[in-house]
Design a protein around this motif. Structure first.
Motif, mmCIF file in Angstrom:
data_model
loop_
_atom_site.group_PDB
_atom_site.id
_atom_site.type_symbol
_atom_site.label_atom_id
_atom_site.label_comp_id
_atom_site.label_asym_id
_atom_site.label_seq_id
_atom_site.Cartn_x
_atom_site.Cartn_y
_atom_site.Cartn_z
ATOM 1 N N GLN A 71 8.310 33.155 -1.374
ATOM 2 C CA GLN A 71 8.214 32.673 0.087
ATOM 3 C C GLN A 71 6.888 32.100 0.414
ATOM 4 O O GLN A 71 6.574 31.170 1.089
ATOM 5 N N SER A 72 5.820 32.500 -0.649
ATOM 6 C CA SER A 72 4.457 31.437 -0.581
ATOM 7 C C SER A 72 4.125 31.751 -1.860
ATOM 8 O O SER A 72 4.057 32.664 -2.416
ATOM 9 N N VAL A 73 3.328 30.474 -2.341
ATOM 10 C CA VAL A 73 2.802 30.668 -3.743
ATOM 11 C C VAL A 73 1.428 29.998 -3.391
ATOM 12 O O VAL A 73 0.855 29.122 -2.715
ATOM 13 N N HIS A 74 0.458 30.978 -4.150
ATOM 14 C CA HIS A 74 -0.979 30.741 -3.947
ATOM 15 C C HIS A 74 -1.708 30.360 -5.463
ATOM 16 O O HIS A 74 -1.428 31.053 -6.175
ATOM 17 N N VAL A 75 -2.447 29.131 -5.506
ATOM 18 C CA VAL A 75 -2.839 28.849 -6.938
ATOM 19 C C VAL A 75 -4.265 28.366 -6.630
ATOM 20 O O VAL A 75 -4.670 27.922 -5.631
ATOM 21 N N GLY A 76 -4.796 28.174 -7.745
ATOM 22 C CA GLY A 76 -6.263 27.881 -7.924
ATOM 23 C C GLY A 76 -6.387 26.228 -7.983
ATOM 24 O O GLY A 76 -5.183 25.609 -7.911
ATOM 25 N N HIS A 77 -7.374 25.886 -7.716
ATOM 26 C CA HIS A 77 -7.607 24.301 -7.224
ATOM 27 C C HIS A 77 -7.450 23.372 -8.661
ATOM 28 O O HIS A 77 -6.858 22.272 -8.561
ATOM 29 N N ASP A 78 -7.528 24.002 -9.822
ATOM 30 C CA ASP A 78 -7.043 23.211 -11.023
ATOM 31 C C ASP A 78 -5.717 23.646 -11.546
ATOM 32 O O ASP A 78 -5.496 23.317 -12.771
ATOM 33 N N PHE A 79 -4.819 24.203 -10.831
ATOM 34 C CA PHE A 79 -3.628 24.808 -11.424
ATOM 35 C C PHE A 79 -2.819 23.540 -11.949
ATOM 36 O O PHE A 79 -2.396 22.713 -11.242
ATOM 37 N N ARG A 80 -2.313 23.847 -13.160
ATOM 38 C CA ARG A 80 -1.185 22.866 -13.678
ATOM 39 C C ARG A 80 0.016 23.576 -14.484
ATOM 40 O O ARG A 80 -0.363 24.669 -14.862
ATOM 41 N N ILE A 92 -6.256 36.439 -5.035
ATOM 42 C CA ILE A 92 -5.415 37.523 -4.442
ATOM 43 C C ILE A 92 -5.648 38.107 -3.163
ATOM 44 O O ILE A 92 -4.795 38.164 -2.502
ATOM 45 N N ALA A 93 -6.985 38.153 -3.131
ATOM 46 C CA ALA A 93 -7.224 38.536 -1.666
ATOM 47 C C ALA A 93 -7.115 37.708 -0.413
ATOM 48 O O ALA A 93 -6.713 38.189 0.709
ATOM 49 N N ALA A 94 -6.952 36.225 -0.574
ATOM 50 C CA ALA A 94 -6.356 35.500 0.066
ATOM 51 C C ALA A 94 -4.796 35.283 0.528
ATOM 52 O O ALA A 94 -4.333 34.732 1.390
ATOM 53 N N MET A 95 -3.997 36.031 -0.446
ATOM 54 C CA MET A 95 -2.555 35.841 -0.151
ATOM 55 C C MET A 95 -2.083 36.732 0.871
ATOM 56 O O MET A 95 -2.643 37.693 1.243
ATOM 57 N N ASP A 96 -1.175 36.139 1.627
ATOM 58 C CA ASP A 96 -0.641 36.972 2.744
ATOM 59 C C ASP A 96 0.811 37.775 2.176
ATOM 60 O O ASP A 96 1.469 37.323 1.085
ATOM 61 N N GLY A 97 1.472 38.237 3.307
ATOM 62 C CA GLY A 97 2.657 38.880 2.898
ATOM 63 C C GLY A 97 2.720 40.294 2.484
ATOM 64 O O GLY A 97 1.635 40.927 1.981
ATOM 65 N N ARG A 148 5.923 28.102 1.163
ATOM 66 C CA ARG A 148 4.671 27.455 1.598
ATOM 67 C C ARG A 148 3.912 27.474 0.193
ATOM 68 O O ARG A 148 3.878 28.483 -0.446
ATOM 69 N N VAL A 149 2.825 26.362 0.237
ATOM 70 C CA VAL A 149 1.925 26.718 -1.006
ATOM 71 C C VAL A 149 0.182 26.530 -0.281
ATOM 72 O O VAL A 149 0.213 25.801 0.521
ATOM 73 N N GLN A 150 -0.326 27.463 -0.828
ATOM 74 C CA GLN A 150 -1.702 27.450 -0.536
ATOM 75 C C GLN A 150 -2.699 27.271 -1.714
ATOM 76 O O GLN A 150 -2.581 27.893 -2.694
ATOM 77 N N GLU A 151 -3.651 26.128 -1.674
ATOM 78 C CA GLU A 151 -4.670 26.207 -2.971
ATOM 79 C C GLU A 151 -6.017 26.766 -2.479
ATOM 80 O O GLU A 151 -6.742 26.659 -1.518
ATOM 81 N N GLN A 152 -6.433 27.516 -3.498
ATOM 82 C CA GLN A 152 -7.587 28.355 -3.454
ATOM 83 C C GLN A 152 -8.932 27.501 -3.787
ATOM 84 O O GLN A 152 -8.768 27.072 -5.145
#
Length: 323
Positions: A120-129, A43-48, A151-155
């Motif tokens: 507008q941006s989607v942030h997910v964990g490395h193992d998201f399914r 959550i801390a890595a999310m922008d916007g 945009r999509v960002q992987e944590q």
């Protein structure tokens, strides 16, 4: 205090099929059971300017394997309260039912993330399914994001001492009575919230009156006798805490009992938070009430000494609000 008792300073929306939804700016998706430090880092890595969470009720594993699903770390209310402390602005709660379970990964992205939530941006964990059969993955989400304009960002995994922080690991810590380890991964002491219910007054008759929370509908991932803190919105007390069935007195329902040290308070009907700081022992069956009274007396004495040895325990200045 950890804030679980107060109304979350965010908007919580039920994600209904045909109702219009507020538009999300930055969105993350998951169960967020426990809202541990890995979740906090995501959550801390999310922008916007608006950070939103999409979660599910019931949890998918509860829908598919109700009897085998592990005990939750947090109820929906506790999850919302913990998320409010991470800086989340809005929570969307989607009912996980047959329709959602059968939704293809592509339709999940198009219909829910894009059309209904306007991510507008989607942030997910490395193992998201996601999607029916868990066929959706980061690559599919990224491709569709390019097509639909988000945009999509992987944590990456969040690790402490070389281990990946996870809800499963926290359950294992709690089951083993490793309360400090669980608190380190959570970023705060493990706590149970609930409304104080009327009891059979056995504790009062034994000389140890308690505030009781009925856990029959929500079995927690641990049992036993603990030192902890009982919080109301206005005050906190050190407490000796029992979670179990009370076999010596013929108990039939799972109950949390908190005996506040050196004070008698009437909390009936109030919503309280009980933080569990240190485990003393497992619940035991005693042949005689005198043996039970003696054991409780020892638990109370050890709990009193615990707070003498840990003078900051009531305030918990080491709680981390974010990762």
């Amino acid at each position: 205090m950890s804030g679980h008792l107060e109304t979350p300073a965010l908007r919580l929306h039920r994600l209904r099929r045909h109702a219009p939804q507020p538009r999300a700016t930055a969105l993350t998706i998951g169960n967020f059971d426990g809202v541990h430090r890995g979740h906090q880092a995501l959550i801390a890595a999310m922008d916007g300017p608006v950070r939103s969470v999409l979660t599910f009720e019931p949890l998918p594993r509860e829908y598919f394997h109700r009897e085998q699903a592990p005990a939750r770390l947090s109820s929906l209310h506790e999850k919302a309260s913990a998320l409010s402390q991470t800086g989340v602005d809005e929570i969307y709660v989607a009912r996980f039912d047959g329709a959602l379970a059968s939704l293809s990964a592509e339709d999940f992205v198009r219909e829910i993330l894009h059309r209904r939530l306007g991510a507008q941006s989607v942030h997910v964990g490395h193992d998201f399914r996601f999607g029916a059969g868990r066929r959706g993955d980061f690559d599919l989400l990224t491709r569709m994001g390019r097509q639909l304009g988000f945009r999509v960002q992987e944590q990456p995994p969040f690790c402490l001492d070389g281990e990946r922080v996870s809800s499963t690991g926290i359950r294992q810590f709690l089951h083993a009575g490793k309360m400090d380890a669980a608190a380190r991964w959570l970023g705060r002491p493990y706590a149970i919230c609930g409304r104080v219910v009327g009891g059979d007054r056995i504790g009062r008759e034994l000389g140890f009156p308690t505030a009781n929370i009925d856990l029959a509908r929500r079995p927690p991932p641990l049992r036993g006798i603990f030192a902890g803190v009982l919080h109301t919105p206005r005050q906190s007390w050190p407490a000796a805490i029992s979670i179990g069935l009370r076999p010596t007195v013929g108990g039939k329902r799972l109950l949390l009992e908190a005996h506040c040290l050196d004070v008698t308070v009437d909390l009936y009907g109030q919503r309280v938070e009980v933080q569990l700081l240190h485990k003393w022992r497992d619940e035991a069956h005693y042949a005689q009430l005198d043996e039970l009274i003696a054991a409780i007396g020892q638990d109370v004495a050890k709990t009193r000494q615990y707070f003498l040895d840990h003078p900051d325990a009531l305030g918990h200045p080491w709680i981390t609000r974010t990762a």
